[in-house]
Design an enzyme around this catalytic site. Structure first.
Site, PDB file in Angstrom:
ATOM      1  N   CYS A  82       0.825  -1.216   0.000  1.00 23.68           N
ATOM      2  CA  CYS A  82       0.000   0.000   0.000  1.00 23.68           C
ATOM      3  C   CYS A  82       0.852   1.256   0.000  1.00 23.68           C
ATOM      4  CB  CYS A  82      -0.928  -0.013   1.205  1.00 23.68           C
ATOM      5  SG  CYS A  82      -1.957  -1.493   1.202  1.00 23.68           S
TER       6      CYS A  82
ATOM      7  N   HIS B 101      -4.110   6.629   1.927  1.00 24.07           N
ATOM      8  CA  HIS B 101      -4.352   5.344   1.272  1.00 24.07           C
ATOM      9  C   HIS B 101      -5.736   4.864   1.690  1.00 24.07           C
ATOM     10  CE1 HIS B 101      -4.277   1.188   0.289  1.00 24.07           C
ATOM     11  NE2 HIS B 101      -4.105   0.786   1.534  1.00 24.07           N
TER      12      HIS B 101
ATOM     13  N   ASN C 280     -10.018  -1.307  -1.429  1.00 28.34           N
ATOM     14  CA  ASN C 280      -8.588  -1.040  -1.240  1.00 28.34           C
ATOM     15  C   ASN C 280      -7.833  -1.513  -2.486  1.00 28.34           C
ATOM     16  OD1 ASN C 280      -5.888  -1.159  -0.544  1.00 28.34           O
ATOM     17  ND2 ASN C 280      -6.236  -2.014   1.495  1.00 28.34           N
TER      18      ASN C 280
HETATM   19  O1  UT7 Z   1      -4.012  -1.523   3.187  1.00 27.67           O
HETATM   20  C1  UT7 Z   1      -3.768  -2.019   4.453  1.00 27.67           C
HETATM   21  C2  UT7 Z   1      -4.383  -3.319   4.508  1.00 27.67           C
HETATM   22  N1  UT7 Z   1      -5.468  -3.620   5.312  1.00 27.67           N
HETATM   23  C3  UT7 Z   1      -6.094  -2.874   6.225  1.00 27.67           C
HETATM   24  O2  UT7 Z   1      -5.840  -1.724   6.468  1.00 27.67           O
HETATM   25  C4  UT7 Z   1      -7.165  -3.569   7.003  1.00 27.67           C
HETATM   26  C5  UT7 Z   1      -7.133  -3.224   8.455  1.00 27.67           C
HETATM   27  N2  UT7 Z   1      -8.166  -3.915   9.215  1.00 27.67           N
HETATM   28  C6  UT7 Z   1      -9.476  -3.684   9.015  1.00 27.67           C
HETATM   29  O3  UT7 Z   1      -9.854  -2.884   8.186  1.00 27.67           O
HETATM   30  C7  UT7 Z   1     -10.465  -4.414   9.921  1.00 27.67           C
HETATM   31  O4  UT7 Z   1      -9.760  -5.077  10.922  1.00 27.67           O
HETATM   32  C8  UT7 Z   1     -11.358  -5.422   9.129  1.00 27.67           C
HETATM   33  C9  UT7 Z   1     -12.316  -4.664   8.233  1.00 27.67           C
HETATM   34  C10 UT7 Z   1     -10.498  -6.372   8.328  1.00 27.67           C
HETATM   35  C11 UT7 Z   1     -12.183  -6.236  10.125  1.00 27.67           C
HETATM   36  O5  UT7 Z   1     -12.951  -5.393  10.944  1.00 27.67           O
HETATM   37  P1  UT7 Z   1     -12.962  -5.627  12.524  1.00 27.67           P
HETATM   38  O6  UT7 Z   1     -13.921  -4.667  13.091  1.00 27.67           O
HETATM   39  O7  UT7 Z   1     -11.539  -5.567  13.008  1.00 27.67           O
HETATM   40  O8  UT7 Z   1     -13.569  -7.062  12.637  1.00 27.67           O
HETATM   41  P2  UT7 Z   1     -12.928  -8.343  13.340  1.00 27.67           P
HETATM   42  O9  UT7 Z   1     -11.773  -8.849  12.577  1.00 27.67           O
HETATM   43  O10 UT7 Z   1     -12.750  -8.024  14.780  1.00 27.67           O
HETATM   44  O11 UT7 Z   1     -14.122  -9.386  13.170  1.00 27.67           O
HETATM   45  C12 UT7 Z   1     -15.391  -9.176  13.804  1.00 27.67           C
HETATM   46  C13 UT7 Z   1     -16.297 -10.305  13.380  1.00 27.67           C
HETATM   47  C14 UT7 Z   1     -15.663 -11.687  13.494  1.00 27.67           C
HETATM   48  O12 UT7 Z   1     -16.649 -12.588  13.947  1.00 27.67           O
HETATM   49  P3  UT7 Z   1     -16.715 -13.018  15.491  1.00 27.67           P
HETATM   50  O13 UT7 Z   1     -15.383 -13.670  15.777  1.00 27.67           O
HETATM   51  O14 UT7 Z   1     -16.924 -11.743  16.252  1.00 27.67           O
HETATM   52  O15 UT7 Z   1     -17.876 -13.958  15.528  1.00 27.67           O
HETATM   53  C15 UT7 Z   1     -15.307 -12.031  12.073  1.00 27.67           C
HETATM   54  O16 UT7 Z   1     -15.272 -13.408  11.831  1.00 27.67           O
HETATM   55  O17 UT7 Z   1     -16.676 -10.155  12.001  1.00 27.67           O
HETATM   56  C16 UT7 Z   1     -16.443 -11.393  11.314  1.00 27.67           C
HETATM   57  N3  UT7 Z   1     -16.134 -11.091   9.921  1.00 27.67           N
HETATM   58  C17 UT7 Z   1     -17.082 -10.935   8.989  1.00 27.67           C
HETATM   59  N4  UT7 Z   1     -18.416 -11.017   9.029  1.00 27.67           N
HETATM   60  C18 UT7 Z   1     -19.093 -10.777   7.892  1.00 27.67           C
HETATM   61  C19 UT7 Z   1     -14.917 -10.906   9.363  1.00 27.67           C
HETATM   62  N5  UT7 Z   1     -15.068 -10.622   8.048  1.00 27.67           N
HETATM   63  C20 UT7 Z   1     -16.402 -10.634   7.797  1.00 27.67           C
HETATM   64  C21 UT7 Z   1     -17.153 -10.416   6.631  1.00 27.67           C
HETATM   65  N6  UT7 Z   1     -18.491 -10.500   6.717  1.00 27.67           N
HETATM   66  N7  UT7 Z   1     -16.597 -10.097   5.435  1.00 27.67           N
END
Ligand code: UT7
Length: 330
Positions: A112, A256, A287
């Site tokens: 990125c 970004h 992204n």
């Molecule tokens: O360019 C740089 C690269 N990447 C980034 O900058 C990404 C940085 N991270 C993020 O943007 C966030 O951490 C995410 C968008 C990836 C995830 O959001 P979050 O609020 O941190 O969610 P989480 O990982 O804490 O997951 C919460 C819940 C989980 O379920 P449980 O364990 O609470 O039952 C996940 O399994 O959401 C679930 N989950 C989803 N549910 C529906 C994860 N992905 C999905 C999905 N749809 N696509």
């Protein structure tokens, strides 16, 4: 003093649009979850096009806007995480596609932060007097490396494909790249990675490795998020200080486009007014890795949000970890 400035910019996204609703049909996810957690509504995916196909279209527009032909390009900097081939890189391939064999080209894989690293190289090349016209291309095809089953949903819904190209030129006027700061920290390499093919394995590509899912992008999203909201504001402050520009003078911050929540958190930490000073177009593209900043610059310009003389800040954070920021007097 001789400076590098962005003279023209082109962009291209593949025509295939994938909405959150489309993803609902492939994995256990929902439009609501994706929008609430990331701000993304849709993204573009390739349908047979490769990385240099997208790059060529973006480059053609940039060259046309710069009033240049490919022969005027002194050096190519090519940024991608997913090339047409494992090697050689996209840079040399672009000399073929543009019909300029012999032109020097360097490939960078800074995720990125590829655009920021590209700017830092272009700045050094131009300020040293080595080159006059640099073509910095960012082109990303991530959709082919995603796991679109429920197992990969935390990553697959975020990324999109796209390309942007900028022409950087030399000037003695009071404008251009005032500062470019870059950083990296490999302690977090495994928090966002695509493992295979890897020289840690011999042979480096087997069915077993692919069956383990090593040929897909994996991410520790929470850790990336946690570091991103700290490093973005830090490096923006660093770049402003290096440029000698006060925060209040900044017309637009273009981070970004990783996640709208990250962008909002960064705006808050910098005490900037979101939607006035901070630009976002993540809802349309997701992204797009190193293409995301120049894509956003392109659209901000199209919307009349950037005028000659404005102070613009661009900043990145991503895999590596890598991060950076630049202050540009437009
Ligand atoms: O360019 C740089 C690269 N990447 C980034 O900058 C990404 C940085 N991270 C993020 O943007 C966030 O951490 C995410 C968008 C990836 C995830 O959001 P979050 O609020 O941190 O969610 P989480 O990982 O804490 O997951 C919460 C819940 C989980 O379920 P449980 O364990 O609470 O039952 C996940 O399994 O959401 C679930 N989950 C989803 N549910 C529906 C994860 N992905 C999905 C999905 N749809 N696509």
């Amino acid at each position: 003093m001789r400076k590098a400035y962005i003279d023209a910019i082109g962009m291209y996204v593949p025509p295939k649009v994938v909405t959150n609703k489309d993803l609902e049909g492939m994995m256990d996810t929902s439009d609501q979850w994706i929008q609430e957690r990331s701000g993304i509504q849709e993204r573009h995916h390739v349908d047979g096009e490769g990385t240099t196909d997208l790059a060529l279209k973006a480059t053609e527009e940039a060259l046309e806007k710069a009033g240049m032909t490919a022969e005027d390009v002194d050096h190519i900097i090519f940024s991608t995480m997913a090339n047409d081939y494992f090697f050689p890189g996209g840079g040399p391939i672009m000399t073929k596609r543009l019909g300029i064999p012999g032109t020097p080209a360097v490939d960078i894989r800074m995720a990125c932060s590829g655009f920021l690293y590209g700017l830092s190289i272009a700045k050094a090349f131009i300020e040293s007097g080595a080159y006059e016209n640099i073509l910095l291309i960012t082109s990303e095809v991530q959709s082919v490396a995603m796991d679109f089953s429920t197992a990969g949903r935390d990553t697959a819904v975020l990324f999109g494909d796209g390309a942007a190209a900028v022409v950087l030129k030399a000037t003695n006027e009071d404008r251009g790249l005032l500062s470019v700061i870059t950083h990296s920290d490999g302690r977090y390499a495994e928090d966002l990675m695509l493992r295979t093919p890897s020289t840690l394995d011999n042979p480096f590509l087997t069915h077993e490795l692919l069956d383990k899912g090593y040929g897909r992008v994996v991410m520790n999203g929470r850790n990336v998020f946690k570091h991103a909201i700290i490093k973005f504001p830090q490096v923006i402050r660093e770049a402003l200080e290096a440029a000698g520009v006060e925060k209040d003078k900044v017309k637009l911050v273009i981070p970004h486009q990783a996640n709208l929540r990250i962008t909002e958190a960064v705006a808050k930490r910098l005490d900037l007014e979101m939607y006035k000073v901070v630009y976002s177009n993540i809802h349309k593209y997701g992204n797009t890795t190193s293409a995301s900043i120049p894509l956003a610059i392109y659209e901000a310009m199209t919307e009349g949000k950037i005028q000659r003389g404005d102070y613009i800040v661009v900043a990145s954070f991503g895999a590596g970890f890598t991060w950076g920021a630049s202050v540009i007097k437009w």
